[in-house]
Scaffold this motif. Structure first.
Motif, PDB file in Angstrom:
ATOM      1  N   ASN A 351       0.821  -1.213   0.000  1.00 36.36           N
ATOM      2  CA  ASN A 351       0.000   0.000   0.000  1.00 36.36           C
ATOM      3  C   ASN A 351       0.853   1.260   0.000  1.00 36.36           C
ATOM      4  N   LEU A 352       1.778   1.348   0.959  1.00 30.70           N
ATOM      5  CA  LEU A 352       2.590   2.556   1.097  1.00 30.70           C
ATOM      6  C   LEU A 352       3.595   2.686  -0.042  1.00 30.70           C
ATOM      7  N   GLY A 353       4.056   1.543  -0.573  1.00 32.36           N
ATOM      8  CA  GLY A 353       4.969   1.578  -1.713  1.00 32.36           C
ATOM      9  C   GLY A 353       4.301   2.146  -2.947  1.00 32.36           C
ATOM     10  N   GLY A 354       3.037   1.770  -3.184  1.00 29.18           N
ATOM     11  CA  GLY A 354       2.298   2.324  -4.319  1.00 29.18           C
ATOM     12  C   GLY A 354       2.006   3.805  -4.132  1.00 29.18           C
ATOM     13  N   LEU A 355       1.689   4.198  -2.902  1.00 30.32           N
ATOM     14  CA  LEU A 355       1.381   5.596  -2.586  1.00 30.32           C
ATOM     15  C   LEU A 355       2.599   6.492  -2.775  1.00 30.32           C
ATOM     16  N   SER A 356       3.778   5.988  -2.379  1.00 33.70           N
ATOM     17  CA  SER A 356       4.995   6.799  -2.419  1.00 33.70           C
ATOM     18  C   SER A 356       5.774   6.667  -3.725  1.00 33.70           C
ATOM     19  N   GLY A 357       5.345   5.759  -4.615  1.00 34.87           N
ATOM     20  CA  GLY A 357       6.020   5.601  -5.894  1.00 34.87           C
ATOM     21  C   GLY A 357       7.143   4.588  -5.897  1.00 34.87           C
ATOM     22  N   LEU A 358       7.297   3.825  -4.794  1.00 31.25           N
ATOM     23  CA  LEU A 358       8.349   2.797  -4.761  1.00 31.25           C
ATOM     24  C   LEU A 358       8.007   1.620  -5.664  1.00 31.25           C
ATOM     25  N   ILE A 359       6.707   1.305  -5.759  1.00 32.86           N
ATOM     26  CA  ILE A 359       6.229   0.222  -6.619  1.00 32.86           C
ATOM     27  C   ILE A 359       4.967   0.725  -7.327  1.00 32.86           C
ATOM     28  N   PRO A 360       4.536   0.041  -8.401  1.00 30.77           N
ATOM     29  CA  PRO A 360       3.298   0.472  -9.069  1.00 30.77           C
ATOM     30  C   PRO A 360       2.087   0.332  -8.145  1.00 30.77           C
ATOM     31  N   LEU A 361       1.065   1.141  -8.380  1.00 35.35           N
ATOM     32  CA  LEU A 361      -0.173   1.061  -7.605  1.00 35.35           C
ATOM     33  C   LEU A 361      -0.856  -0.284  -7.837  1.00 35.35           C
ATOM     34  N   THR A 362      -1.409  -0.842  -6.772  1.00 28.88           N
ATOM     35  CA  THR A 362      -2.125  -2.119  -6.887  1.00 28.88           C
ATOM     36  C   THR A 362      -3.544  -2.054  -6.325  1.00 28.88           C
ATOM     37  N   GLY A 363      -3.878  -0.986  -5.612  1.00 27.31           N
ATOM     38  CA  GLY A 363      -5.209  -0.882  -5.034  1.00 27.31           C
ATOM     39  C   GLY A 363      -5.372  -1.611  -3.715  1.00 27.31           C
ATOM     40  N   VAL A 364      -4.271  -2.019  -3.101  1.00 29.45           N
ATOM     41  CA  VAL A 364      -4.313  -2.727  -1.817  1.00 29.45           C
ATOM     42  C   VAL A 364      -4.575  -1.734  -0.692  1.00 29.45           C
ATOM     43  N   THR A 365      -5.432  -2.113   0.265  1.00 39.52           N
ATOM     44  CA  THR A 365      -5.776  -1.230   1.379  1.00 39.52           C
ATOM     45  C   THR A 365      -4.703  -1.274   2.472  1.00 39.52           C
ATOM     46  N   LEU A 366      -4.697  -0.237   3.312  1.00 41.93           N
ATOM     47  CA  LEU A 366      -3.777  -0.172   4.444  1.00 41.93           C
ATOM     48  C   LEU A 366      -4.423  -0.873   5.637  1.00 41.93           C
ATOM     49  N   PRO A 367      -3.777  -1.894   6.213  1.00 40.15           N
ATOM     50  CA  PRO A 367      -4.389  -2.682   7.293  1.00 40.15           C
ATOM     51  C   PRO A 367      -4.898  -1.823   8.448  1.00 40.15           C
ATOM     52  N   PHE A 368      -6.140  -2.114   8.883  1.00 40.14           N
ATOM     53  CA  PHE A 368      -6.810  -1.494  10.033  1.00 40.14           C
ATOM     54  C   PHE A 368      -7.230  -0.046   9.794  1.00 40.14           C
ATOM     55  N   ILE A 369      -6.692   0.620   8.792  1.00 36.90           N
ATOM     56  CA  ILE A 369      -6.930   2.044   8.595  1.00 36.90           C
ATOM     57  C   ILE A 369      -7.919   2.304   7.455  1.00 36.90           C
ATOM     58  N   SER A 370      -7.719   1.657   6.323  1.00 38.09           N
ATOM     59  CA  SER A 370      -8.563   1.908   5.153  1.00 38.09           C
ATOM     60  C   SER A 370      -9.973   1.367   5.343  1.00 38.09           C
ATOM     61  N   TYR A 371     -10.901   1.942   4.593  1.00 39.14           N
ATOM     62  CA  TYR A 371     -12.276   1.446   4.584  1.00 39.14           C
ATOM     63  C   TYR A 371     -12.319   0.075   3.911  1.00 39.14           C
ATOM     64  N   GLY A 372     -13.087  -0.845   4.479  1.00 34.47           N
ATOM     65  CA  GLY A 372     -13.264  -2.163   3.868  1.00 34.47           C
ATOM     66  C   GLY A 372     -13.752  -3.182   4.878  1.00 34.47           C
ATOM     67  N   GLY A 373     -14.887  -3.790   4.603  1.00 34.64           N
ATOM     68  CA  GLY A 373     -15.479  -4.747   5.538  1.00 34.64           C
ATOM     69  C   GLY A 373     -14.743  -6.064   5.608  1.00 34.64           C
ATOM     70  N   THR A 374     -14.447  -6.659   4.441  1.00 33.22           N
ATOM     71  CA  THR A 374     -13.775  -7.961   4.428  1.00 33.22           C
ATOM     72  C   THR A 374     -12.399  -7.869   5.067  1.00 33.22           C
ATOM     73  N   SER A 375     -11.673  -6.812   4.736  1.00 37.71           N
ATOM     74  CA  SER A 375     -10.313  -6.642   5.246  1.00 37.71           C
ATOM     75  C   SER A 375     -10.294  -6.560   6.771  1.00 37.71           C
ATOM     76  N   ILE A 376     -11.135  -5.679   7.350  1.00 36.73           N
ATOM     77  CA  ILE A 376     -11.105  -5.506   8.803  1.00 36.73           C
ATOM     78  C   ILE A 376     -11.643  -6.744   9.513  1.00 36.73           C
ATOM     79  N   LEU A 377     -12.591  -7.444   8.892  1.00 34.61           N
ATOM     80  CA  LEU A 377     -13.141  -8.665   9.482  1.00 34.61           C
ATOM     81  C   LEU A 377     -12.076  -9.748   9.599  1.00 34.61           C
ATOM     82  N   LEU A 378     -11.367 -10.021   8.488  1.00 34.90           N
ATOM     83  CA  LEU A 378     -10.360 -11.091   8.499  1.00 34.90           C
ATOM     84  C   LEU A 378      -9.125 -10.702   9.298  1.00 34.90           C
ATOM     85  N   LEU A 379      -8.714  -9.430   9.219  1.00 39.87           N
ATOM     86  CA  LEU A 379      -7.576  -8.975  10.018  1.00 39.87           C
ATOM     87  C   LEU A 379      -7.886  -9.052  11.512  1.00 39.87           C
TER      88      LEU A 379
END
Length: 399
Positions: A351-379
């Motif tokens: 997530n942070l690599g795509g945001l900062s330009g270290l790697i290409p964007l992938t659309g991955v959410t930031l754990p515990f912080i980003s909006y997303g039901g499935t992500s926060i449920l499984l984490l």
């Protein structure tokens, strides 16, 4: 026959054991990040909620609050189920069937979101992302399979061909997720698999051999997927992401639009930030700022201090997980803790690599912080398991 009084006494002892050995620093860090994320989801999604959803500024905030309530239950379940149950072969067979059914469901009746067909809507109840479930499954499946193997044959003596079934299961999952074109999830699933094997106790030379096998099979599979589904994977949108990664300012009005506005948000925040709720980039410049670009809004509104708070919290959880893995003598506990820690670490980096330009964007959410039901449920379920493992390690030290 056990009387009600005896049953109550056993339950009381069980609860006392949990209270004495509960990992409070880990729990409160997890809780803080979830609540901090909730505040930032509200702040970052106000304009999107008003324009795109029901016209009220609290649309995503209310949905995430509901997600967190469900996630709290998942955390409690994970914390109170003894982690040893995840080495049970029958349970793993049921989970394997579940993950294959869910991934196949995506292929049959998946929902396209953000350029990746990786969502389903079971019975119209809620959107669910099976690749998130696959991340936790790989941790538990690999750890359980290697642990059962080590009961008859020490892990350091195992060869890659002795653990061929977990590799096959992993490759099938990679194939499913790869053809969804969710390349961020493929990176995370690969990192998790390598981390769990590294924590298994296998000899270093054999680990390198295993890693080489994984790279070989994985590369062949990716090549096959691109050959068969190349037109769907190498879309104009994805090629644009690669181009914007290589030279973002050349495509600032096109494929680099989101990246450039993310840079502007980060740069605008400076040391102290412009103030909570005062972001300019969330006012239509950053599409869906409450998801994978939420750290840009945090940097803009709260400055470097806000970024340090998030990175510190994530870093503490990762450090705690790896510390638990290093302290325990139980290989199952070690692999589960290392797997959960690596999941959070790799996903945060992507997530942070795509945001900062270290790697290409992938659309991955930031754990515990980003909006997303499935992500926060499984984490949250994974964090419950990690707390359970931590309690076992504390008890192990006392014996």
């Amino acid at each position: 026959m056990v009387s009600n009084k005896d049953g109550e006494l056993k339950m009381r002892k069980y609860l006392n054991y949990y209270v004495r050995n509960f990992d409070y620093p880990l729990f409160f860090t997890y809780l803080f990040l979830c609540l901090f994320g909730l505040v930032m989801i509200y702040s970052s999604s106000i304009m999107v909620s008003i324009v795109n959803e029901d016209g009220t500024p609290t649309y995503f905030y209310r949905k995430q609050l509901l997600n967190l309530c469900i996630a709290a239950f998942a955390f409690i379940v994970g914390a109170f189920i003894p982690y040893k149950h995840f080495s049970n072969k029958r349970i793993m067979q049921i989970l394997t069937l579940m993950v294959f059914v869910l991934l196949a469901w995506v292929k049959i009746d998946g929902i396209d979101a953000g350029g990746a067909k990786s969502w389903i809507n079971p019975f119209g109840l809620m959107n669910f992302q099976p690749s998130e479930f696959a991340k936790l499954f790989i941790i538990l499946y690999f750890a359980g399979a290697f642990y059962r193997k080590s009961l008859n044959n020490p892990m350091e003596n195992l060869e890659p061909n002795n653990i061929v079934y977990p590799i096959i299961v992993w490759l099938i999952i990679i194939m499913f997720v790869g053809t969804e074109t969710d390349l961020g999830a493929v990176l995370i699933l690969s990192g998790i698999a390598v981390a769990v094997v590294a924590a298994s106790g296998i000899q270093f030379k054999k680990f390198i051999k295993f890693f080489t096998v994984i790279i070989g099979f994985g590369s062949a599979l990716i090549g096959l997927i691109i050959l068969v589904k190349g037109n769907e994977i190498l879309t104009e949108n994805r090629m644009g992401r690669i181009k914007s990664f290589l030279n973002p300012f050349e495509y600032e009005s096109g494929s680099s639009y989101q990246v450039i506005n993310g840079y502007i948000a980060i740069g605008s925040g400076g040391l102290e930030g412009v103030g909570l709720g005062q972001s300019v980039q969330k006012l239509g410049y950053l599409p869906e700022p409450q998801t994978d670009f939420i750290m840009a809004i945090i940097a803009e509104e709260l400055g470097i201090l806000g970024v340090i708070i998030v990175l510190g919290g994530l870093g503490f959880i990762i450090f705690r997980a790896l510390t638990i893995a290093l302290k325990t003598k139980d290989p199952l506990a070690r692999m589960i803790a290392a797997g959960i820690g690596s999941w959070i670490a790799v996903q945060s980096f992507v997530n942070l690599g795509g945001l900062s330009g270290l790697i290409p964007l992938t659309g991955v959410t930031l754990p515990f912080i980003s909006y997303g039901g499935t992500s926060i449920l499984l984490l949250s379920f994974a964090m419950g398991i990690l707390v359970n493992v931590s309690m076992y390690v504390k008890l192990e030290k006392k014996l």
